[in-house]
Design an enzyme around this catalytic site. Structure first.
Site, PDB file in Angstrom:
ATOM      1  N   SER A 145      84.158 -43.735 102.408  1.00 37.87           N
ATOM      2  CA  SER A 145      84.220 -43.012 103.675  1.00 37.87           C
ATOM      3  C   SER A 145      84.386 -44.041 104.780  1.00 37.87           C
ATOM      4  CB  SER A 145      82.942 -42.176 103.891  1.00 37.87           C
ATOM      5  OG  SER A 145      81.786 -42.997 103.838  1.00 37.87           O
ATOM      6  N   LEU A 179      67.759 -35.591 101.113  1.00 37.10           N
ATOM      7  CA  LEU A 179      68.760 -34.921 100.289  1.00 37.10           C
ATOM      8  C   LEU A 179      70.134 -35.390 100.730  1.00 37.10           C
ATOM      9  CD1 LEU A 179      69.830 -32.725  98.315  1.00 37.10           C
ATOM     10  CD2 LEU A 179      69.720 -31.112 100.253  1.00 37.10           C
ATOM     11  N   ILE A 181      73.996 -34.500 100.170  1.00 35.65           N
ATOM     12  CA  ILE A 181      74.959 -33.531  99.641  1.00 35.65           C
ATOM     13  C   ILE A 181      76.309 -34.225  99.522  1.00 35.65           C
ATOM     14  CG2 ILE A 181      76.063 -31.295  99.998  1.00 35.65           C
ATOM     15  CD1 ILE A 181      73.674 -30.484 101.714  1.00 35.65           C
ATOM     16  N   CYS A 183      76.935 -37.345  97.031  1.00 30.07           N
ATOM     17  CA  CYS A 183      76.365 -38.709  97.055  1.00 30.07           C
ATOM     18  C   CYS A 183      77.323 -39.783  96.572  1.00 30.07           C
ATOM     19  CB  CYS A 183      75.084 -38.744  96.220  1.00 30.07           C
ATOM     20  SG  CYS A 183      75.341 -38.413  94.456  1.00 30.07           S
ATOM     21  N   GLY A 186      76.506 -43.406  94.888  1.00 28.90           N
ATOM     22  CA  GLY A 186      75.113 -43.750  95.157  1.00 28.90           C
ATOM     23  C   GLY A 186      74.877 -44.840  96.182  1.00 28.90           C
ATOM     24  N   THR A 204      76.450 -34.485  93.238  1.00 29.74           N
ATOM     25  CA  THR A 204      77.892 -34.729  93.177  1.00 29.74           C
ATOM     26  C   THR A 204      78.500 -33.756  92.177  1.00 29.74           C
ATOM     27  OG1 THR A 204      79.631 -36.348  92.627  1.00 29.74           O
ATOM     28  CG2 THR A 204      77.552 -36.528  91.425  1.00 29.74           C
ATOM     29  N   SER A 206      81.160 -34.873  90.455  1.00 27.43           N
ATOM     30  CA  SER A 206      81.912 -35.808  89.617  1.00 27.43           C
ATOM     31  C   SER A 206      81.019 -36.446  88.556  1.00 27.43           C
ATOM     32  CB  SER A 206      82.537 -36.912  90.488  1.00 27.43           C
ATOM     33  OG  SER A 206      82.987 -37.993  89.697  1.00 27.43           O
ATOM     34  N   GLU A 208      81.876 -38.969  86.654  1.00 29.01           N
ATOM     35  CA  GLU A 208      82.021 -40.419  86.760  1.00 29.01           C
ATOM     36  C   GLU A 208      81.146 -40.969  87.871  1.00 29.01           C
ATOM     37  OE1 GLU A 208      83.786 -42.555  84.872  1.00 29.01           O
ATOM     38  OE2 GLU A 208      84.338 -40.923  83.511  1.00 29.01           O
ATOM     39  N   CYS A 361      97.344 -41.630 105.262  1.00 32.14           N
ATOM     40  CA  CYS A 361      96.044 -41.405 105.894  1.00 32.14           C
ATOM     41  C   CYS A 361      95.822 -42.385 107.048  1.00 32.14           C
ATOM     42  CB  CYS A 361      94.928 -41.524 104.866  1.00 32.14           C
ATOM     43  SG  CYS A 361      94.864 -40.141 103.703  1.00 32.14           S
TER      44      CYS A 361
END
Length: 390
Positions: A145, A179, A181, A183, A186, A204, A206, A208, A361
């Protein structure tokens, strides 16, 4: 801005002169200082005339697929997209491409593309492609991100600063239950547990991401669950969601914020970190939807404020969208440098897809169509005054 070099794979000049583009395309490009087979690094080099048909009939989807197939190139692709998006050319196409845009808008309006049954689609399509790609591209925190570059000299510092700013905005205290939402791998959960002494529950979609996040947080009071946000229960001192809201979709915004409201303790704080679009868009870019983030949707400020009304008090709204351009270009540099170790497994088409993804992007944020927002939200019952953090 990125400039290709002779060592960058798959860039080559046209081997023969190409036919003139249709007038509608050349006129649109001329308005933003772009030309076909020109001499500027952001000019589009055409290798096959069928590119024009793909653009006229399929719009941005055809443009992206043609690039993946090696039918055109631009030396400075990020700047190509910056120019295209600054002039909103993606919204000026006519003919069949315009029909496709309207069809996509109707599809988004009629169907709930982010329903609970579809929640894991984006994981299968994108996040589960292979942790090796993301480990090569991202910093050591595995933050996927926007970084915060205000006082940073490199990606690692910028991501560390972003994680710490989030923790400070949430006013995390030892022993609190956070919490997360969405993640990811990690990174934030690990940072918050190590540096702020909190217990973390991260979710998550995912497999993986879950596996690597559990490995990276094994020594900490962190639990990583594979689940959809709509299945969460319980009460938490603080809630954070970074880069996940883009997968929620307008039809689910009210449910999402109601769920966060119900999960948050009375005096808690909720930080939402999300990409935002400068206007309310009726649909998602077709190429991004097909090849990168299926069923995603970038929210506008109007959509968010409408959805939080009667649920949350808006304590703080921080925009640092221009930092995403630099973040994406750093990811591209890392990915491109690591490509020799990835190429045998993923191949040329993946390389071109990934380059197109990161460069379009970067152009999206450089043009300022794209924004990056951090909102701090609280319940009406909270009595303590919130002090903004930067």
């Amino acid at each position: 801005m990125h400039k290709l070099t002779e060592t960058t794979p798959f860039f080559h000049q046209p081997s023969r002169p190409q036919p003139e583009p249709p007038r509608v395309i050349s006129d649109l490009l001329a308005d933003v200082g772009l030309s076909i087979n020109g001499n500027q690094p952001w000019d589009i080099q055409i290798y096959d005339e069928k590119v024009y048909r793909m653009i006229l009939y399929k719009g941005s989807l055809g443009f992206g697929v043609a690039y993946m197939e090696g039918l055109w190139e631009a030396e400075q692709l990020d700047e190509t997209f910056h120019r295209l998006l600054s002039a909103d050319l993606d919204r000026k196409l006519k003919g069949w491409a315009r029909v496709r845009l309207l069809t996509e808008a109707v599809r988004h309006r009629i169907f709930n593309l982010q329903s609970q049954e579809r929640a894991f689609t984006v994981a299968h399509k994108h996040y589960d492609i292979g942790n090796d790609v993301f480990e090569a591209m991202l910093d050591s925190t595995m933050s996927y991100s926007c970084a915060y570059w205000e006082h940073a000299d490199n990606l690692e510092q910028a991501q560390q600063h972003k994680l710490d700013m989030i923790c400070r905005k949430l006013a995390l205290k030892p022993g609190e239950h956070l919490l997360e939402i969405g993640c990811g791998w990690g990174g934030l959960a690990r940072y918050a547990a190590e540096h702020y002494g909190v217990n973390v529950t991260g979710i998550t979609v995912s497999k993986e991401q879950q596996a690597l996040a559990q490995q990276r947080c094994a020594h900490l009071p962190v639990e990583i669950r594979l689940m959809d946000y709509r299945d969460l229960r319980g009460q938490y001192d603080k809630i954070v969601s970074v880069g996940m809201f883009e997968h929620v979709g307008p039809k689910n915004y009210s449910v999402y914020f109601q769920q966060a409201h119900d999960l948050l303790k009375q005096d808690g704080l909720f930080l939402l970190h999300t990409i935002g679009n400068y206007v309310t868009a009726p649909n998602t870019d077709a190429w991004i939807d097909n090849y990168i983030f299926p069923n995603g949707k970038i929210p506008s400020a109007n959509e968010i404020t409408h959805a939080i009304e009667d649920k949350f008090i808006l304590e703080d709204w921080h925009n640092f969208g221009q930092d995403y351009d630099r973040t994406l270009m750093s990811w591209w540099q890392n990915f491109n440098e690591a490509w020799p170790t990835l190429s045998e497994q993923y191949g040329e088409r993946f390389y071109r897809m990934w380059r197109y993804y990161l460069m379009c992007c970067a152009g999206y944020f450089r043009s300022r169509q794209g924004q990056l927002w951090q909102l701090v939200l609280s319940k009406r019952e909270k009595r303590q005054v919130y002090r903004s953090v930067r």
